[in-house]
Design an enzyme around this catalytic site. Sequence first.
Site, PDB file in Angstrom:
ATOM      1  N   GLN A 130      -9.679  10.141 -33.387  1.00 35.10           N
ATOM      2  CA  GLN A 130      -8.894   8.947 -33.667  1.00 35.10           C
ATOM      3  C   GLN A 130      -9.104   8.431 -35.099  1.00 35.10           C
ATOM      4  OE1 GLN A 130      -6.792   7.246 -30.893  1.00 35.10           O
ATOM      5  NE2 GLN A 130      -6.906   9.463 -30.890  1.00 35.10           N
ATOM      6  N   LYS A 183       6.927  -0.071 -30.632  1.00 32.77           N
ATOM      7  CA  LYS A 183       6.927   1.175 -29.876  1.00 32.77           C
ATOM      8  C   LYS A 183       6.011   1.037 -28.669  1.00 32.77           C
ATOM      9  CE  LYS A 183       6.313   6.190 -30.594  1.00 32.77           C
ATOM     10  NZ  LYS A 183       5.766   7.221 -31.494  1.00 32.77           N
ATOM     11  N   ASN A 236       8.460   7.291 -25.464  1.00 33.80           N
ATOM     12  CA  ASN A 236       7.530   8.331 -25.030  1.00 33.80           C
ATOM     13  C   ASN A 236       7.943   8.826 -23.648  1.00 33.80           C
ATOM     14  OD1 ASN A 236       4.372   8.325 -23.490  1.00 33.80           O
ATOM     15  ND2 ASN A 236       4.930   9.842 -24.995  1.00 33.80           N
ATOM     16  N   HIS A 239       4.357  17.092 -24.275  1.00 38.22           N
ATOM     17  CA  HIS A 239       3.919  15.872 -24.936  1.00 38.22           C
ATOM     18  C   HIS A 239       4.414  15.788 -26.371  1.00 38.22           C
ATOM     19  CE1 HIS A 239       1.384  12.313 -24.824  1.00 38.22           C
ATOM     20  NE2 HIS A 239       0.918  12.620 -26.019  1.00 38.22           N
ATOM     21  N   SER A 294       2.240   6.174 -23.782  1.00 38.09           N
ATOM     22  CA  SER A 294       1.334   6.290 -22.639  1.00 38.09           C
ATOM     23  C   SER A 294       0.017   6.948 -23.033  1.00 38.09           C
ATOM     24  CB  SER A 294       1.993   7.125 -21.535  1.00 38.09           C
ATOM     25  OG  SER A 294       2.220   8.450 -21.999  1.00 38.09           O
ATOM     26  N   HIS A 295      -1.012   6.635 -22.267  1.00 37.24           N
ATOM     27  CA  HIS A 295      -2.285   7.354 -22.319  1.00 37.24           C
ATOM     28  C   HIS A 295      -2.774   7.519 -20.888  1.00 37.24           C
ATOM     29  CE1 HIS A 295      -5.289   8.323 -25.706  1.00 37.24           C
ATOM     30  NE2 HIS A 295      -4.127   8.898 -25.964  1.00 37.24           N
ATOM     31  N   ASN A 296      -1.911   8.132 -20.075  1.00 32.85           N
ATOM     32  CA  ASN A 296      -2.146   8.184 -18.633  1.00 32.85           C
ATOM     33  C   ASN A 296      -3.250   9.164 -18.239  1.00 32.85           C
ATOM     34  OD1 ASN A 296       0.040   6.450 -18.533  1.00 32.85           O
ATOM     35  ND2 ASN A 296       1.511   8.056 -18.044  1.00 32.85           N
ATOM     36  N   GLU A 350      -7.833  15.739 -31.767  1.00 34.79           N
ATOM     37  CA  GLU A 350      -7.128  14.457 -31.750  1.00 34.79           C
ATOM     38  C   GLU A 350      -8.097  13.295 -31.998  1.00 34.79           C
ATOM     39  OE1 GLU A 350      -4.669  14.127 -28.261  1.00 34.79           O
ATOM     40  OE2 GLU A 350      -3.755  16.095 -28.594  1.00 34.79           O
ATOM     41  N   SER A 369       6.256  10.798 -20.419  1.00 36.31           N
ATOM     42  CA  SER A 369       5.010  11.263 -19.817  1.00 36.31           C
ATOM     43  C   SER A 369       5.340  11.909 -18.481  1.00 36.31           C
ATOM     44  CB  SER A 369       4.036  10.093 -19.623  1.00 36.31           C
ATOM     45  OG  SER A 369       2.874  10.524 -18.941  1.00 36.31           O
ATOM     46  N   ARG A 390      -1.601   2.374 -34.760  1.00 31.90           N
ATOM     47  CA  ARG A 390      -1.459   3.216 -35.962  1.00 31.90           C
ATOM     48  C   ARG A 390      -0.003   3.595 -36.189  1.00 31.90           C
ATOM     49  NH1 ARG A 390      -5.944   5.447 -33.893  1.00 31.90           N
ATOM     50  NH2 ARG A 390      -4.929   7.357 -33.207  1.00 31.90           N
TER      51      ARG A 390
END
Length: 742
Positions: A315, A92, A540, A49, A95-97, A313, A542, A117
């Site tokens: 936020q 941009k 990105n 990642h 992913s946030h799979n 992490e 993933s 962000r």
Amino acid sequence: MDAIESLPTVETARKLGLLPDEYDRINQILGRQPNFTELSIFSVMWSEHCSYKNSIVWLKTLPRDSDRMLAKAGEENAGLVDIGDGLACSFKIESHNHPSALEPYQGAATGVGGINRDIFTMGARPIAQLNSLRFGDLKLAKTKRLLRGVVKGIGDYGNAFGIPTVGGELFFDESYNTNPLVNAFSAGIVEVGNVAKATSYGVGNPVFIVGSATGKDGIHGATFASEDITAASTDKLPAVQVGDPFMEKLLLEATLEIIATGYVVGIQDMGAAGIICSTSEMSAKGEHGMIIDLDLVPTRQPNMAPFEILLSESQERMLVVIEKGKEHIIQAIFDKWDLNCAQIGEVTDTQRLHFYRHGELVADVPAYDLVLGGGAPQYHREYREPAYIQEFAKFDPSDVDDVETDEIAKVARHLLAHPNICSRRWVYEQYDSMVGTANRSTNAPSDAAVVRVKGTNKSIVITVDCNSRYVNANPRQGAMIAVAEACRNIVCSGGEPLAVTNNLNFGNPYVPEVYWQFVEAVQGMGEACRRFSTPVTGGNVSFYNQSSDDGPVFPTPTIGMLGLMEDPTQRMTLDFKNEGDWIYLVGPSTDDIASSEYLYSYKGVKASPAPYFEFETEWRVQEGIKTMIRNGWIQSAHDVSDGGLFVTLAESAMAGNKGFAIDTNDRYRTDAFLFGESQSRVVVSVSPEKLHYVEAYLDEGYNVFTRLGIVTNGDFVIDENVVMTTAQAKDLYDNALGNIMA
């Protein structure tokens, strides 16, 4: 845990996701055995990642340069493209799979927060968002739960943050039953001279952490995103972050205000891997180091261990390096916005990161050896073509019975109500598309979203595209089609394609057949981006989107594309305008039904190659559409994609509350003509007054074209047979998804 912390071993490294040879390499880099905090640092920074260790060798082959590119791909928080008049667009997709698979609401919400962000740390104010979503079989209760959670998470965060969601895509297939894909795109505008960089330099310059306090959510989130989903993944819920859009709104305003002071040396979002990622990447880029006192980091829980603070992490946080002596100015701005602003260290010339806790040195690591493009490992993985590719290539359309005339209506109803084609109204009604009053597409639909750049006549034209069924059938050609369709959507909306960001979603890279899909897709994407002069600004990767039950997801290289419209009079919509306008198909007709929704879900044939695609034809069609829009010759333009020609006609008719009457072409199979998905085709409507211009232009041989019929005020008529009324079509199309979700 105490025993592990006191004496990390290769087994400890393995549990943290590191390979044995990587553990040996860490020992060589440090010249000693790492402690647990240091081993944890390397484990997240060398995860796929963060390090792109299994993908970077191929990503480097993508085209990255153009006259408009203002930031090198992957070197800043987001891509940056010159749009003229002293302005640039930062954009941009990411992913946030995995988080969304476990906790869909927070997983999707924090994906939206993170991508925004990335935009405003460049100094750009976000003005629009898109999303690309993929889920499993919609008949499953689990799929419905995931869809509800993800859509609500996107809507709640984006709406509260105050950035419009202006479009996106939604696709369902059994391959996503365990691993949904949640890809979030954001775009913002910045003055060229006010761009902030993700760097650190200047010995003695103070290092600040700003925004939310640091908690235990998201610890080892980067590592979690770099492994397969299994039954045990629910035990890793702490790896999923928790978002606060109201805090993010404050952080946006405070960040843009401090950047405007001119005193910011560098700034970076704390996304994957948190503090350790920001400190190492900024230091490596600036060829400096940092001393950080973890006792000074505002925390939400007491007695957090050093590795927990470093890897969290949580936020809505940023790392900021400012000019020494200006601390009070930055502090005053964050005090005004009621946000944490704590100096936690300073810049050094050591090129190392020294982290202290309770006065003791808990980690001493070289910044360069942690990061992508530095000392992080890079691998050439084994790859080979999956056996199914040759099986798919054996498909013969003559083995499939063509539709009879009386069957056309049945196929039409099936497609208009299919979750992959029907209206996404149930989704987009949960999003605020008009906040900011810049969206030009809400009440005038077009193939891509058109968003006004306030203070100018310009609009950015943005889209996300990928038909993953095509990519699965032929990864190279499917990726080419994804780029081509993104270009086509922008062109049909009146824009000029400029650049690409990508989100490459694949299975486990250690599986040779999966890695072959990745390599082929990247090469196809690169070829297409070079042909269309749309360089890749970043994005990105993933991996690990697979499970033991369902195997890998369809390979899904999502293309996020930026286009530019200089003049609002060039804007083109997809709706039919007037009764009596002529309808043309620009582009070639074929006997191709391969990989179409019709073949896959109506006929039940899942093994077929990607649909017809040829670069030169695509290029000529797009240039032809540009010319006709520029000259004001056409009333509407809508590209032929999922569902084929019939769905394209139906969408244009429904959007304009019109009907159509067309004739099929007896030189081709009826199902291929109406429902096939061969590429490089656009439906346009032309007023009778402009007919001679269009006919003369197309007759020059610039494009293959077919005069289909006319726009009507009534029904959908094919070969003089009424297929359905416009009202019936709208009822099916508009309500299908909502009815399923109800």
